[in-house]
Write a protein that holds these residues in place. Sequence first.
Motif, mmCIF file in Angstrom:
data_model
loop_
_atom_site.group_PDB
_atom_site.id
_atom_site.type_symbol
_atom_site.label_atom_id
_atom_site.label_comp_id
_atom_site.label_asym_id
_atom_site.label_seq_id
_atom_site.Cartn_x
_atom_site.Cartn_y
_atom_site.Cartn_z
ATOM 1 N N ALA B 67 0.864 -1.182 0.000
ATOM 2 C CA ALA B 67 0.000 0.000 0.000
ATOM 3 C C ALA B 67 0.898 1.228 0.000
ATOM 4 N N GLU B 68 0.476 2.248 -0.717
ATOM 5 C CA GLU B 68 1.231 3.504 -0.727
ATOM 6 C C GLU B 68 0.645 4.416 0.345
ATOM 7 N N GLN B 69 1.412 4.670 1.369
ATOM 8 C CA GLN B 69 0.960 5.569 2.447
ATOM 9 C C GLN B 69 2.037 6.631 2.668
ATOM 10 N N GLY B 70 2.292 7.423 1.615
ATOM 11 C CA GLY B 70 3.423 8.342 1.663
ATOM 12 C C GLY B 70 4.670 7.598 1.217
ATOM 13 N N ALA B 71 4.942 6.473 1.870
ATOM 14 C CA ALA B 71 6.009 5.565 1.431
ATOM 15 C C ALA B 71 5.359 4.214 1.120
ATOM 16 N N THR B 72 6.099 3.363 0.425
ATOM 17 C CA THR B 72 5.586 2.022 0.163
ATOM 18 C C THR B 72 5.547 1.239 1.471
ATOM 19 N N THR B 73 4.376 0.694 1.789
ATOM 20 C CA THR B 73 4.276 -0.120 3.009
ATOM 21 C C THR B 73 3.879 -1.542 2.655
ATOM 22 N N TYR B 74 4.281 -2.471 3.488
ATOM 23 C CA TYR B 74 4.006 -3.894 3.273
ATOM 24 C C TYR B 74 3.157 -4.428 4.410
ATOM 25 N N TYR B 75 2.344 -5.420 4.062
ATOM 26 C CA TYR B 75 1.443 -6.025 5.047
ATOM 27 C C TYR B 75 1.195 -7.479 4.628
ATOM 28 N N PRO B 76 1.042 -8.400 5.591
ATOM 29 C CA PRO B 76 0.808 -9.800 5.182
ATOM 30 C C PRO B 76 -0.474 -9.942 4.368
ATOM 31 N N ASN B 77 -0.400 -10.782 3.344
ATOM 32 C CA ASN B 77 -1.583 -11.100 2.542
ATOM 33 C C ASN B 77 -2.348 -12.208 3.276
#
Lengths: 147, 177
Positions: B67-77
Motif C-alpha cells: 500500500a502507498e501511504q506516503g512511502a511504500t508499506t508492506y502487510y501480510p496477505n
Amino acid sequence: MTIIIEELKKVPSTEIVNYAETRTGIDHQVVATFDTGIFANGIIADHDAKIYANWWPQPAPDKAEFKFHYTDSSGYDCGWHRQKNEHVDGLDHFQERTDSEEEYEYEAVEFEQDNPTGLVWEIADDKLKRRVQTQHDPNFRLSDFTD
Amino acid sequence: MVTQEEELRGTEQWEAKTEGFDRILSVALTLEKPRPVSWISEEARVSENTARKYLERFHEMDALTVAEQGATTYYPNSAYLRFRDVSHVATELDREELEKRVTSLSEKSEAIGEMYEASGPGQLRERVTDEDISTDELRKLREAASEWESLDYRLSISREALERYDQHNMSHRQQVV
C-alpha cells in the motif's frame, strides 16, 4: 503462536517447546523448558525451570497483548507482559516475586523490538537471563542493566 | 566458557543464529499494520536495501500486499497466510485425523459458548466496553476473546483442509513426481 514456538526452539538454551493449556482453558499457550547447562551460564540446575508464552492478537488499532513468564523450583517467578495492569502506566511491564506467597513487584518496561520474533529473542535470550542470574547468582549485578 | 562481556545476547544472538531472509520473512508475516521498508529492516536487523529486495520478492509471491501511504508499506496477505496454514494442516494430518480435529475443535468452541453464555468471541469483545468491569476482569475477557478467535480460526482452517484434502494431496504428489 506458531512463530513463537519456532523461534523459542531456535534460542540456544531452550530444550523442549510444547503447547499447554491457558488460564482461560480455551486455547493454547507455549511452554519451553531449558537446557540448564546452557541457560544463564549454567547457574541453575533446575529441570523445572520453564517459560510460558502467550500471544493474544487484538482487533486493530490495538496491539497484540502478550505474556512471557518464567517459573522455577525455587519459588521465583517473573515475566514481561503487554497487558493492562493497575500497578503501572501503559501496557508494557515487568513483574517478579521471589515466592508464590508474596505480592508481585511491578515496573514499567520498554522493549527494543516490536515484532513477535525479535521479542522472543530479546526476552528469552537477554532480559530473562539477566534477571535469573541476578536472582540466583550472588556475583551477578543488574546494576548496569534496566528493563 | 564465554564471559558475560563476550557472550552475544538477545537480538545480537538472533542476528548471529539466523539468516536475514528468515528474519525479514518472520517480521513481515507477523505485522499488525502496514509498515515501510525502514521499519521492517530495523526490526529484522538487516540493511534497507536487503530488506527492500526481499520484501519485493515476497510481494511478487503474493505473500505480502503493498500500500502507498506516503512511502511504500508492506502487510501480510491474509489469503496467503490462510493458504499456507491450510496446506500445512493438510500435509501434517491424514483425513481421519483431520475429521477428528474438526469434531474436537467444534465441540470445544460450543462448550466455550456455553461456559461464557455467548454466541461468539465478538460478544466477549462487547463486554470489554462495560464500564463496571475491573482491570483484572477486562484482561481475562480480552484473553478469552482472543483465544476463542484463535480456536475458531484453527477450526475453519481444519475444515477447509478437510474439504481440499484430496485435491491438495493429489497436486502435492504430482509435484513430487
